[in-house]
Design an enzyme around this catalytic site. Structure first.
Site, PDB file in Angstrom:
ATOM      1  N   GLU A   1       0.803  -1.304   0.139  1.00  0.00           N
ATOM      2  CA  GLU A   1      -0.145   0.019   0.268  1.00  0.00           C
ATOM      3  C   GLU A   1       0.752   1.210   0.141  1.00  0.00           C
ATOM      4  O   GLU A   1       0.709   2.183   0.656  1.00  0.00           O
ATOM      5  CB  GLU A   1      -1.047   0.121   1.246  1.00  0.00           C
ATOM      6  CG  GLU A   1      -1.945  -1.250   1.057  1.00  0.00           C
ATOM      7  CD  GLU A   1      -3.073  -1.185   2.202  1.00  0.00           C
ATOM      8  OE1 GLU A   1      -2.731  -0.576   3.250  1.00  0.00           O
ATOM      9  OE2 GLU A   1      -4.019  -1.481   1.838  1.00  0.00           O
TER      10      GLU A   1
ATOM     11  N   ASP B   1      -8.510  -8.886   4.091  1.00  0.00           N
ATOM     12  CA  ASP B   1      -8.120  -7.811   4.929  1.00  0.00           C
ATOM     13  C   ASP B   1      -9.335  -7.537   6.118  1.00  0.00           C
ATOM     14  O   ASP B   1     -10.111  -6.679   6.181  1.00  0.00           O
ATOM     15  CB  ASP B   1      -8.234  -6.252   4.327  1.00  0.00           C
ATOM     16  CG  ASP B   1      -7.598  -5.479   5.235  1.00  0.00           C
ATOM     17  OD1 ASP B   1      -7.036  -5.748   6.235  1.00  0.00           O
ATOM     18  OD2 ASP B   1      -7.523  -4.188   4.565  1.00  0.00           O
TER      19      ASP B   1
ATOM     20  N   GLU C   1     -12.456  -2.062  12.197  1.00  0.00           N
ATOM     21  CA  GLU C   1     -12.360  -1.336  10.854  1.00  0.00           C
ATOM     22  C   GLU C   1     -13.416  -1.793   9.962  1.00  0.00           C
ATOM     23  O   GLU C   1     -14.128  -0.861   9.381  1.00  0.00           O
ATOM     24  CB  GLU C   1     -11.115  -1.556  10.243  1.00  0.00           C
ATOM     25  CG  GLU C   1     -10.952  -0.925   8.959  1.00  0.00           C
ATOM     26  CD  GLU C   1      -9.694  -1.287   8.299  1.00  0.00           C
ATOM     27  OE1 GLU C   1      -8.549  -1.876   8.932  1.00  0.00           O
ATOM     28  OE2 GLU C   1      -9.400  -0.873   7.077  1.00  0.00           O
TER      29      GLU C   1
HETATM   30  O1  GCW Z   1      -6.720  -3.062   6.319  1.00  0.00           O
HETATM   31  C1  GCW Z   1      -5.953  -2.087   5.590  1.00  0.00           C
HETATM   32  C2  GCW Z   1      -6.365  -0.496   6.202  1.00  0.00           C
HETATM   33  C3  GCW Z   1      -5.199   0.111   6.291  1.00  0.00           C
HETATM   34  C4  GCW Z   1      -3.945  -0.283   7.027  1.00  0.00           C
HETATM   35  C5  GCW Z   1      -3.600  -1.754   6.196  1.00  0.00           C
HETATM   36  C6  GCW Z   1      -2.560  -2.485   6.853  1.00  0.00           C
HETATM   37  C7  GCW Z   1      -2.144   0.331   8.627  1.00  0.00           C
HETATM   38  O2  GCW Z   1      -7.462  -0.144   5.609  1.00  0.00           O
HETATM   39  O3  GCW Z   1      -5.584   1.296   6.944  1.00  0.00           O
HETATM   40  O4  GCW Z   1      -2.855   0.443   7.025  1.00  0.00           O
HETATM   41  O5  GCW Z   1      -4.760  -2.641   5.927  1.00  0.00           O
HETATM   42  O6  GCW Z   1      -2.851  -3.720   7.600  1.00  0.00           O
HETATM   43  O7  GCW Z   1      -1.503  -2.419   6.466  1.00  0.00           O
END
Ligand code: GCW
Length: 717
Positions: free
Chosen positions: A307, A381, A409
């Site tokens: 990311e 995720d 989240e």
């Molecule tokens: O779940 C996603 C989140 C990001 C997060 C990423 C990760 C810290 O939306 O906010 O970043 O995963 O786990 O690295």
């Protein structure tokens, strides 16, 4: 005048005592009001003998005093030697005299370094209770466990407990930024007040440490994995050192996130290439500098080439090169590198779920021995439900640690009551079949499947500076339960719920029974009203608050909910079977077969692995469309049922928490309906079918739901 003042004072006192209840977590130490138990405790705990005077022993003693005062109304006499019977003897192995030691010597063989013994013994024909372990932190764990016995009103008459943690690293990951915002945090701002540190030690730090130690959490990563290199500068390290000093007596090690490009950003180097000698040296020196301040510093957690974060691939190197370079830097000091496997590339639109496995599995056996690869519980995720991550069990020569997300989240933030240990347990008990039947994820994580020496479980923290720490009073149970499962990944989540309720609220069975059931059902409820039958990642994008199955305009395909549900006229779901992306092939053949075949694939994972026609017959005889709609309705009904159950608890608990949870459940109910209506209206465009009987009619149009915007939803940076 006087009466007004009196009223004010009364209000102040009642506010502060109820606020304290929210703040005190599961360490309420309420008066034992079961009179039989109270008198049993009093008669068995006439005095306390505490051996040793390390900082850890001091905090153990203090905890005992606080707890006894709360639970029994007085503190048993603190004694320096044993004369009468019915004492509690607390001390590490090395502090026990030979006579006391003899009574527990065989038990020491049953525990590891962090394990404890709680035992009713007889010394010179006098019965005593002993709490011991191989070192002081182990004793502290024993003390907290002993206190839990009292908090849950269990007998102390014939104690014989020898318990050890099954994993080495039991750690919280704080996604806390230096400006005190918390990525995906829904409980206020970061606990770490960087501006006032190192000189100002907030009482919160101490209470945070107590809470963690009470469930055996022994590490904390203070900073976000989307890291800022400044944390590694002397200005901040001084502050980190202050926190490490606070946490040390509680057995908690501090870790930091390492931004891979730090040598450039704060070290004035031109590159962060892990093979560059200057870079290698920079990290060695940086590590030495940190260990000089914090001799027991745990190590680094790293998110690299994920990311947009920098990493070794920026220099044509790979994850192994990056992780091993850092591993060498901390190895002389006993540090570890937790290298995250959360990677997916925008250049590969095929199937995001396959990428971490594809990239990391070939590295098996290539990491240094102080590297542990941190893998999220599922391949996408932190969804309400995901099948277990295919990497578990697939890297026999590499220690893998579990990464759970405690912060919600994708599960309604801190507004929805969802008891996560149920989810965690489901993952841990999943059978990978990688070494035949019984190769559970828990066995991968605790190292018993492949005899890994380094083991661990991480949880992305749900903690902030809200009065009640976690935003929702019941989200405290997720912190608690995470810790308990990190200690013992085989624990039953129902036992965890039971313990937590008793310690946090009440031992009254009329309260425990219905509320425990409510907790146990809450996870399936959220799955039902958000993502039933294997749907996933259909939350609105960016902040992930509320439904957004229609979102399809984001630059990266795999950020769009439409990518995940693939609804069309023919049906719905992501075909990850052989006829699709073949993600099923990443699992051991038994599991692969199970998931790959539409007939054997568990219905809870159906749309995760298959694109299924709207008329497909589910096991209950319903068509997929009707079944899906009914699941959404069921989720809403479950929340309504939770509300009914909660309303009946008024007489068992304090009015503040009663009201807070009541209001939150009301929001959860509204949001569950929002989810149901928005998703069903959207999917209906493709199915072209009416809602089945039993599903309430939506109260708004699809356009209305699509128009909702939340520019300031929390946790979104
Ligand atoms: O779940 C996603 C989140 C990001 C997060 C990423 C990760 C810290 O939306 O906010 O970043 O995963 O786990 O690295």
């Amino acid at each position: 005048m006087i009466s007004l003042r009196f009223v004010f004072l009364f209000l102040l006192i009642s506010f502060s005592t109820s606020a304290q209840k929210d703040y005190k977590l599961w360490l309420q130490y309420n008066a034992v009001n079961n009179s039989a138990m109270a008198s049993e405790y009093k008669s068995n705990l006439k005095g306390i003998v505490v051996l040793g005077n390390s900082e850890t022993i001091k905090v153990a003693k203090k905890e005992l005093k606080t707890a006894f005062l709360g639970m029994l109304g007085n503190v048993p006499e603190i004694k320096s030697e044993l004369k009468e019977e019915n004492n509690l003897i607390v001390g590490a192995e090395s502090s026990l005299n030979p006579e006391i030691k003899k009574t527990v010597s065989a038990d020491f063989d049953k525990i590891n370094n962090e394990g404890f013994i709680i035992k009713s013994v007889s010394i010179q024909n006098k019965k005593q209770i002993i709490i011991t372990g191989k070192n002081d932190v182990a004793v502290l764990y024993g003390v907290f466990n002993f206190l839990r016995i009292l908090q849950t009103n269990k007998s102390v008459k014939n104690l014989n407990i020898a318990d050890s943690p099954k994993t080495n690293i039991r750690i919280l990951n704080h996604w806390d930024n230096l400006d005190r915002t918390v990525e995906r945090g829904y409980a206020g701002f970061s606990l770490w007040n960087w501006q006032k540190l190192p000189d100002f030690i907030d009482q919160r730090y101490i209470d945070y440490a107590r809470a963690n130690a009470s469930v055996g959490i022994n590490g904390t990563v203070l900073t976000n994995v989307n890291a800022n290199a400044l944390i590694l500068t002397p200005q901040y390290l001084e502050k980190v050192e202050a926190l490490a000093n606070v946490f040390r007596p509680y057995g908690i090690k501090v870790y930091l996130t390492a931004r891979f490009s730090a040598p450039i950003e704060i070290g004035n180097l031109k590159t962060a290439d892990p093979k560059d000698p200057e870079v290698i040296n920079w990290w060695k020196n940086k590590s030495a500098e940190i260990y000089k301040r914090i001799p027991d510093f745990g190590g680094f957690l790293v998110k690299a080439n994920s990311e947009g974060q920098p990493g070794p691939q920026n220099y044509g190197r790979d994850h192994v090169d990056g992780a091993n370079m850092l591993a060498d830097a901390v190895a002389p000091f006993g540090g570890v590198i937790m290298w995250r496997a959360f990677v997916y590339s925008e250049h590969d639109a095929n199937d995001r779920a396959k990428q971490a496995y594809a990239e990391f599995q070939p590295y098996d056996g290539k990491f240094k021995e102080n590297v542990i690869v941190q893998v999220k519980n599922g391949a996408i995720d932190f969804q309400p439900r995901e099948p277990f991550h295919p990497l578990f069990g697939a890297m026999p020569k590499t220690p893998l640690m579990m990464e759970f997300q405690i912060t919600q989240e994708y599960l309604g933030f801190s507004t929805h009551l969802v008891f996560l240990p149920k989810l965690f347990q489901e993952v841990l008990q999943s059978d990978t079949f990688q070494k035949g039947k019984g190769s559970t994820v828990a066995k991968v994580v605790d190292g018993t499947l492949y005899q890994n020496k380094l083991t661990g479980i991480a949880g992305v923290a749900n903690i902030g500076n809200d009065l009640n720490w976690t935003g929702h009073p019941f989200a405290q149970a997720n912190w608690y339960g995470f810790g308990r499962l990190a200690w013992n990944p085989y624990l039953d989540s129902e036992i965890i719920a039971d313990e937590w309720l008793r310690c946090t609220f009440s031992n009254d069975e009329n309260f425990i029974k219905p509320i425990k059931n409510m907790m146990m059902e809450s996870r399936e409820a959220v799955v039902n009203y958000m993502t039933p039958l294997g749907l996933h990642h259909i939350m609105d994008t960016g902040h992930h608050y509320g439904p957004g199955p229609w979102v399809s305009n984001l630059s990266r395909p795999e950020w769009n909910p439409t990518y995940y549900h693939k609804a069309d006229k023919n049906g719905i779901g992501f075909d990850r079977s052989k006829s699709g992306t073949n993600a099923t092939s990443q699992y051991a053949s038994e599991v692969e077969k199970l998931f790959d075949n539409l007939e054997t694939c568990p219905e809870k994972d159906l749309l995760w692995f298959h694109h299924v026609s709207w008329d497909y017959k589910l096991k209950n005889g319903q068509t997929l469309w009707n079944g899906l709609a009914l699941k959404y309705q069921e989720g809403v009904n479950q929340v309504a049922a939770m509300q009914d159950v909660w309303k009946k608890t008024e007489k068992y608990i304090d009015s503040e928490r009663f009201n807070e949870v009541g209001m939150l459940l009301e929001i959860q109910n509204k949001e569950a309906k929002w989810w149901r209506d928005a998703c069903l209206l959207y999917f209906q465009q493709f199915s072209g079918k009416e809602l089945p009987a039993g599903v309430e009619k939506p109260t708004q149009t699809l356009d209305y739901f699509k128009s909702l915007k939340f520019p300031f939803a929390p946790g979104n940076g």
